[in-house]
Scaffold this active site. Structure first.
Site, mmCIF file in Angstrom:
data_model
loop_
_atom_site.group_PDB
_atom_site.id
_atom_site.type_symbol
_atom_site.label_atom_id
_atom_site.label_comp_id
_atom_site.label_asym_id
_atom_site.label_seq_id
_atom_site.Cartn_x
_atom_site.Cartn_y
_atom_site.Cartn_z
ATOM 1 N N LYS A 263 89.502 65.492 0.215
ATOM 2 C CA LYS A 263 89.479 65.034 1.609
ATOM 3 C C LYS A 263 90.641 64.078 1.858
ATOM 4 C CE LYS A 263 84.445 65.123 2.260
ATOM 5 N NZ LYS A 263 84.377 66.040 3.397
ATOM 6 N N ARG A 337 76.006 72.738 0.127
ATOM 7 C CA ARG A 337 75.264 74.008 0.096
ATOM 8 C C ARG A 337 75.113 74.533 -1.320
ATOM 9 N NH1 ARG A 337 79.612 76.567 4.150
ATOM 10 N NH2 ARG A 337 79.730 74.372 4.695
HETATM 11 N N1 BES Z 1 79.605 65.884 3.328
HETATM 12 C C1 BES Z 1 80.471 66.756 4.041
HETATM 13 C C2 BES Z 1 80.102 66.878 5.510
HETATM 14 C C3 BES Z 1 80.458 65.710 6.385
HETATM 15 C C4 BES Z 1 81.763 65.479 6.751
HETATM 16 C C5 BES Z 1 79.474 64.911 6.888
HETATM 17 C C6 BES Z 1 82.067 64.434 7.590
HETATM 18 C C7 BES Z 1 79.763 63.870 7.734
HETATM 19 C C8 BES Z 1 81.062 63.624 8.088
HETATM 20 C C9 BES Z 1 80.434 68.149 3.430
HETATM 21 O O1 BES Z 1 80.255 68.199 2.076
HETATM 22 C C10 BES Z 1 81.740 68.792 3.738
HETATM 23 O O2 BES Z 1 82.720 68.315 3.247
HETATM 24 N N2 BES Z 1 81.719 69.831 4.538
HETATM 25 C C11 BES Z 1 82.915 70.489 4.913
HETATM 26 C C12 BES Z 1 82.651 71.980 4.911
HETATM 27 C C13 BES Z 1 83.893 72.811 5.063
HETATM 28 C C14 BES Z 1 84.757 72.683 3.813
HETATM 29 C C15 BES Z 1 83.500 74.226 5.284
HETATM 30 C C16 BES Z 1 83.282 70.032 6.327
HETATM 31 O O3 BES Z 1 82.389 69.826 7.148
HETATM 32 O O4 BES Z 1 84.464 69.815 6.558
HETATM 33 MN MN MN Z 2 82.086 68.053 1.025
#
Ligand code: BES
Ligand code: MN
Ligand code: ZN
Length: 503
Positions: A263, A337
Site C-alpha cells: 500500500k 477474503r
Molecule cells: N483492509 C483493506 C480494505 C480497506 C482499505 C479498509 C482502506 C479500509 C480502508 C483490504 O485488505 C484491502 O486492501 N482491500 C483492497 C482490495 C483490492 C486489492 C481489490 C482495496 O480495497 O483496495
Molecule cells: Mn489489504
C-alpha cells in the site's frame, strides 16, 4: 464505568448528588413546578435556550440544585437519534477532570430505544484510549445515573444498553491498540480471557493445526510475517448444546501493509484497524457473557499480519483453500477474503443456523457508503431482513448490497478455480462474490465495515461498530425476551415453547 437507573422527577434531580446534572429537555416542555422547572421555563421564554437536538445551555452554581454544573440539552421530539445527539453533545461538553459522577435526567418519559441511546452515547462521548500512553489521563467519568420518570419498565432496555457498552468498549480497546500491541497472539490472549467468563469457552489454534486443517489461503497471507498466525474459536453456550449456533467470523488482520502488493505510505498506520471485525466478535462475546441469552454462538477469528518478505506470497501464486478450491492470488492486498474463506469453510462443522462474517474488507465499500452504513450482503432475504432490522433497532445501520452472479465474472482466471480480485468496478461486491463461493452449506451474511469501524483524521479512533447491530441480531434469535442461559438449563418441555425466528 458504572451505570445506574433511577426513578426521579425534576425535583429529585435538583436534589441529586452529582458533579454535573444534564437535563434532556424536549420541545413543548410544559410548566413544571420546582427550581428546575422554573429555570427551564425561564430560559426557554427568554430565548436563551432552544430544545433542538444538540443545543446546550451550561450553568454553574444554580441556587437550589445540588450539582454544581447544570447542562440543559435539547432533545426535540425525544427520538432515540435526538437523545443520542443531545447526550453526546452534553457529555462532550462535560469531559473535564472534575466531572466523575453524572446525572442524566429525562424531563419527559422516554422510550426504550431513547434510553439505550442515552447510556451508549454517554459511554461513547466519554471514552478515552490510554493503553499506550506513558502518563495516561484516564476517563474522568466513572458513574452515570440515568433519571427517568419510571425506571421499572425500562430495566431490560437498560441492561441491554450496559451490556452493549461493555462489548463496544472491548472492541474499541483492541481495535485502537497499535499493531505491535495487538498481535495475533495477543488477540488470542484477549479471547482466552473471555473464555474465563460463564458460558464462554475459547480454543486457539496455531500454525501446525491450521496447516493440518488445510487452510492454504489463510497460511498464504501469514507467510510474510514473523508473527505466528492464530485461529481463535470462541463458543458461547446459553442454550442446550444440540441447538444450532449462529457463527460470527471476524477478519483479524492485525496489520495490513498490502504485502508484496504494498500500500502507499499515507495513512497506512490506519491498517492497524484491519482487525476490527475480530474486535467486534470479541466485543459481542463480552456482551453475551453479561446478558446470558438462551442462544448458542460461535466466534471464529483468523488472525495474522499481511507483510512483504522474502517468503511472502507473490502475485500470481496459486494456493489451495480448505474447501479444496484453488485460488490465484493476483493481489496480495486482497488478503481479507483469503483468511475469511478458510474460516467460512471451517464454520461448516458447526452445522450453523447462519454464518455472518464481519470484515474491514474493501476500500470500495468506503467509497460506496462512507462512514454512515456498513455494507451488508446476505444469501437469503430472511437473513438480510434480520440484519437490517437489527441495525435499525440498534441504531448501527447497514445497507443491503446485491450479489448478482454477473458480479463474479471478473474473478475468473485460467490458472485456478478463482482469482482473489475482480477489477476495480463494484469492488465491495466482487469481494462478497468471492466469499460467497465458500458459503454454500448455510445461510450467509457479510458485513463490510471498512467505512464504519473506525474514524480517521483528527477524531481518529475505533467506533466499536458493529457490536450493537450484531448483539441485536443475535438476541432476536433468543426464544423469548428475558430468557437467560441459566433458565434454558431447565428441561426443554418446561421452557416456554421456543417459537424461533427464522433468519
Ligand atoms: N483492509 C483493506 C480494505 C480497506 C482499505 C479498509 C482502506 C479500509 C480502508 C483490504 O485488505 C484491502 O486492501 N482491500 C483492497 C482490495 C483490492 C486489492 C481489490 C482495496 O480495497 O483496495
Ligand atoms: Mn489489504
Ligand atoms: Zn485488509
Amino acid at each position: 464505568m458504572n451505570f445506574e437507573i433511577k426513578s426521579m422527577d425534576l425535583s429529585a434531580a435538583a436534589a441529586g448528588k452529582a458533579d454535573a446534572l444534564v437535563i434532556l429537555v424536549p420541545q413543548g416542555f410544559g410548566p413544571v413546578k420546582g427550581v428546575l422547572g422554573d429555570l427551564i421555563g425561564a430560559v426557554l421564554k427568554a430565548g436563551d435556550f432552544e430544545a433542538k437536538a444538540g443545543k446546550l445551555l451550561a450553568m454553574y452554581n444554580v441556587a437550589g440544585v445540588a450539582a454544581k454544573r447544570v447542562v440543559l440539552a435539547g432533545c426535540e421530539a425525544g427520538t432515540a437519534r435526538q437523545v443520542r445527539q443531545a447526550v453526546s453533545a452534553a457529555v462532550t461538553a462535560l469531559k473535564v477532570p472534575n466531572v466523575r459522577r453524572l446525572l442524566v435526567c429525562f424531563a419527559a418519559p422516554a422510550d426504550d430505544a431513547a434510553l439505550r441511546m442515552a447510556v451508549q452515547a454517554a459511554a461513547d462521548a466519554s471514552y478515552v484510549y490510554t493503553t499506550t500512553k506513558s502518563k495516561p489521563e484516564p476517563r474522568a467519568l466513572a458513574e452515570v445515573v440515568l433519571g427517568v420518570p419510571d425506571a421499572a419498565p425500562s430495566q431490560a432496555a437498560f441492561a441491554l444498553a450496559v451490556a452493549t457498552v461493555r462489548g463496544v468498549e472491548l472492541a474499541k480497546e483492541w481495535a485502537n491498540r497499535p499493531g505491535n500491541h495487538a498481535t495475533p497472539t495477543l488477540l488470542a490472549g484477549a479471547a482466552r480471557e473471555l473464555g474465563k467468563m460463564a458460558h464462554v469457552q475459547c480454543e486457539v489454534l496455531g500454525p501446525r493445526q491450521v496447516a493440518k486443517l488445510g487452510m492454504g489461503a489463510f497460511m498464504a497471507v501469514a507467510r510474510g510475517s514473523e508473527e505466528e498466525l492464530r485461529f481463535i474459536v470462541l463458543r458461547y453456550t446459553g442454550a442446550p448444546k444440540n441447538e444450532a449456533p449462529t457463527v460470527l467470523v471476524g477478519k483479524g488482520i492485525t496489520f495490513d501493509s498490502g504485502g508484496i502488493s504494498i500500500k502507499p505510505a499515507p495513512e497506512m498506520d490506519e491498517m492497524k484497524y484491519d482487525m476490527c471485525g475480530a474486535a467486534s466478535v470479541l466485543g459481542v462475546f463480552r456482551s453475551l457473557a453479561e446478558l446470558k441469552p438462551a442462544i448458542n454462538v460461535v466466534g471464529l477469528i483468523p488472525s495474522c499480519e499481511n507483510l512483504p518478505d522474502g517468503r511472502a506470497v507473490k502475485p500470481g501464486d496459486v494456493v489451495t483453500s480448505m474447501s479444496g478450491q484453488t485460488i490465484e492470488i493476483l493481489n496480495t492486498d486482497a488478503e481479507g477474503r483469503l483468511v475469511l474463506c478458510d474460516a467460512l469453510t471451517y464454520a461448516e462443522r458447526f452445522q450453523p443456523r447462519a454464518v455472518v462474517d464481519i470484515a474491514t474488507l474493501t476500500g470500495a465499500c468506503v467509497i460506496a457508503l462512507g462512514g454512515v452504513r456498513s455494507g451488508m450482503f446476505a444469501s437469503t432475504d430472511a437473513l438480510a431482513a434480520s440484519l437490517s432490522t437489527a441495525g435499525d433497532d440498534a441504531m448501527d445501520l447497514c445497507w443491503r448490497m446485491p450479489l448478482d452472479e454477473e458480479y463474479a465474472d471478473g474473478l475468473k482466471t485460467h490458472f485456478a478455480d478463482v482469482a482473489n480480485v475482480g477489477g476495480r468496478p463494484a469492488g465491495a461486491i466482487t469481494a462478497a462474490k468471492y466469499l460467497q463461493r465458500f458459503t454454500a452449506k448455510y445461510p450467509w451474511g457479510h458485513l463490510d465495515i471498512a467505512g464504519t469501524a473506525w474514524k480517521g483524521g483528527a477524531a481518529k479512533g475505533a467506533t466499536g461498530r458493529p457490536v450493537p447491530l450484531l448483539l441485536h441480531f443475535l438476541l432476536a434469535q433468543a426464544p423469548a425476551q428475558g430468557t437467560t442461559a441459566d433458565a434454558a438449563k431447565a428441561p426443554a418441555g418446561k421452557r416456554a415453547s421456543a417459537a424461533r425466528r427464522k433468519v
